[in-house]
Design an enzyme around this catalytic site. Structure first.
Site, short mmCIF file in Angstrom:
data_model
loop_
_atom_site.label_atom_id
_atom_site.label_comp_id
_atom_site.label_asym_id
_atom_site.label_seq_id
_atom_site.Cartn_x
_atom_site.Cartn_y
_atom_site.Cartn_z
N ASP A 75 0.87 -1.16 0.00
CA ASP A 75 0.00 0.00 0.00
C ASP A 75 0.91 1.22 0.00
OD1 ASP A 75 -2.71 1.28 2.08
OD2 ASP A 75 -2.13 1.65 0.01
N ASP A 98 -8.02 -7.25 1.34
CA ASP A 98 -7.00 -7.36 2.39
C ASP A 98 -7.60 -6.85 3.69
OD1 ASP A 98 -6.58 -4.27 1.86
OD2 ASP A 98 -5.50 -4.81 3.71
N CYS A 132 -13.41 -27.49 10.62
CA CYS A 132 -12.17 -26.99 10.04
C CYS A 132 -11.09 -28.07 10.10
CB CYS A 132 -11.70 -25.76 10.84
SG CYS A 132 -10.14 -25.07 10.24
N CYS A 136 -7.76 -27.34 9.59
CA CYS A 136 -6.45 -26.66 9.60
C CYS A 136 -5.55 -27.28 10.66
CB CYS A 136 -6.64 -25.17 9.85
SG CYS A 136 -6.83 -24.69 11.57
N CYS A 188 -6.85 -26.83 14.20
CA CYS A 188 -8.04 -27.61 14.55
C CYS A 188 -7.80 -29.11 14.53
CB CYS A 188 -9.19 -27.24 13.60
SG CYS A 188 -9.74 -25.54 13.89
N HIS A 202 -5.35 -20.33 12.27
CA HIS A 202 -6.74 -20.73 12.03
C HIS A 202 -7.53 -19.62 11.33
CE1 HIS A 202 -10.77 -22.28 12.51
NE2 HIS A 202 -11.09 -21.07 12.96
C1 LIG Z 1 -9.33 -1.17 7.35
N1 LIG Z 1 -9.98 -0.36 6.38
C2 LIG Z 1 -9.30 0.21 5.37
N2 LIG Z 1 -9.86 1.09 4.52
C3 LIG Z 1 -8.88 1.48 3.68
C4 LIG Z 1 -8.89 2.43 2.64
C5 LIG Z 1 -7.69 2.71 1.99
C6 LIG Z 1 -7.61 3.74 0.96
O1 LIG Z 1 -8.61 4.41 0.60
N3 LIG Z 1 -6.40 3.99 0.40
C7 LIG Z 1 -5.28 3.28 0.76
N4 LIG Z 1 -4.11 3.59 0.14
N5 LIG Z 1 -5.30 2.30 1.68
C8 LIG Z 1 -6.49 2.02 2.34
C9 LIG Z 1 -6.49 1.06 3.38
C10 LIG Z 1 -5.24 0.33 3.79
C11 LIG Z 1 -5.07 -0.96 3.02
O2 LIG Z 1 -5.92 -1.93 3.50
C12 LIG Z 1 -7.69 0.82 4.04
N6 LIG Z 1 -7.98 0.01 5.10
#
Ligand SMILES: CNc1nc2cc3c(=O)[nH]c(N)nc3c(CCO)c2[nH]1
Length: 374
Positions: free
Chosen positions: A94, A268, A306, A308, A311, A337
């Site tokens: 990111d 993610d 599960c 895994c 488990c 898990h």
């Molecule tokens: C937990 N929620 C979340 N909303 C997000 C929203 C953004 C976003 O709008 N831009 C960037 N660059 N990263 C984001 C990330 C980090 C990665 O998960 C976020 N993480």
């Protein structure tokens, strides 16, 4: 030829979901997929071998954090992030934008970039689209994100419009600064909060720059899930069908299913790893807080459905004991898990798409997990 290629395999007949394959320089992975988060170049308490064993493919790391510690130059000298953390599969970084807005105080946003303080030392720092791109080029992830602003979901309209337009200008600056487009795919990040016209403007701006993939940002920031789903309903259809769509920061089971139904391919979230470290586990019948006293003599596995490593070999009583005594192995067992649970959920989602029944799967899963309980 860009660094990644998205192959659309089929669409679900019941929903907007699609089955695909994401081809990267470090392997090809079926989508929809969940990507474990390894912010500081490690998915906390997991080894690369364990991550591969459970089926993890693409994992995340973070520009902001690795820039501060150990420094992107050290990672570059180590031969890049894959070498540094001994991960031979794919990595996504990111851009740092979100972390600046969520971690540091006293920030000042200008056209040039963002002035803020190091959340650890308090020293003054500055991140720009060019700097965030340079750091990610040094880290060498297969997929890297444009430097963006993630405003509060309910930001005032005029501010949101200014922010979207600046994020689009920043995205273009990232493309210009990107020194390794054949090895690292740069994704644009669509912003605009809950405003359909601003989401359309953001998507239009970014699509005109022809990124190899697109993220939907600005969500999972505390807004109600209905709002997230509403935004996805009108945003994902704007994005090119032949490119991957990544919903940032989403990882609860219901949101993964609802995101896949709306055409999202990549997810993610720190949720599974973070809650594991306080003994909260995702199971097929809902969340289980294993440190709860009621499990002191419960010799069943965390989840009886599960298979895994956790488990198959350990009981709730044993894991509760470990969490209760702050034993690191307890965090490892819960983390293993939870990640396995979400990776398996994505396999079930992909299978449901193959059988054109993702809506039915959603109804069954929600019932069993307890999401429909009033
Ligand atoms: C937990 N929620 C979340 N909303 C997000 C929203 C953004 C976003 O709008 N831009 C960037 N660059 N990263 C984001 C990330 C980090 C990665 O998960 C976020 N993480």
């Amino acid at each position: 030829m860009t660094a990644i290629r998205y192959e659309l395999i089929k669409k679900d007949k019941q929903t907007g979901a699609r089955l695909g394959i994401l081809h990267t320089p470090h392997g090809s992975y079926e989508t929809p997929m969940f990507m474990p988060v390894g912010t500081l170049a490690t998915v906390k308490t997991m080894s690369p071998e364990e991550l591969k064993e459970m089926g993890a493919g693409v994992i995340l790391s973070n520009t902001y954090h690795l820039w501060l510690r150990p420094g992107h130059e050290i990672v570059r000298e180590a031969g890049g992030l894959h070498k540094f953390m001994n991960w031979d599969q794919a990595i996504l970084t990111d851009s740092g934008g979100f972390q600046v807005f969520s971690l540091s105080k006293f920030r000042k946003i200008e056209e040039e970039g963002v002035h803020f303080r190091n959340h650890l030392s308090g020293e003054k720092l500055f991140l720009s689209p060019e700097k965030a791109t340079e750091i990610q080029n040094a880290l060498g992830a297969d997929i890297m994100m444009a430097f963006d602003e993630c405003p509060p979901f309910d930001a005032e309209y005029n501010y949101m419009k200014q922010s979207v337009e600046r994020t689009s200008r920043w995205a273009e600056r990232c493309l210009k600064a990107h020194s390794r487009p054949h090895d690292q795919a740069l994704f644009g990040i669509v912003q605009g909060g809950g405003n359909e016209d601003l989401r359309k403007q953001s998507a239009r701006d970014l699509i005109s720059l022809d990124f190899p993939g697109y993220a939907v940002g600005g969500l999972s920031v505390g807004e109600p899930k209905e709002d997230m789903n509403r935004v996805l309903d009108f945003t994902t259809p704007l994005l090119p069908e032949n490119k991957p769509r990544y919903l940032m920061g989403v990882g609860s089971p219901d949101s993964l299913i609802d995101g896949a139904i709306r055409g999202i391919d990549m997810f993610d979230c720190v949720l599974p790893t973070r809650i594991a470290r306080n003994g909260t586990c995702m199971t097929s019948t809902g969340r289980l807080v294993v440190k709860n006293a009621k499990y002191a003599r419960d010799f069943r596995p965390l989840d009886e459905n599960c298979d895994c490593y956790t488990c198959r070999n350990y009981s709730r009583a044993y894991i509760r004991h470990l969490i209760h005594t702050n034993e690191i192995f307890g965090f490892r067992l819960c983390t293993y898990h939870n990640l396995h649970f979400l990776i398996k959920l994505m396999e079930q989602i992909r299978q449901a798409i193959r059988e054109d029944r993702l809506q039915d799967f959603r109804d069954e899963f929600f019932e069993q997990y307890g999401f429909n309980k009033p």
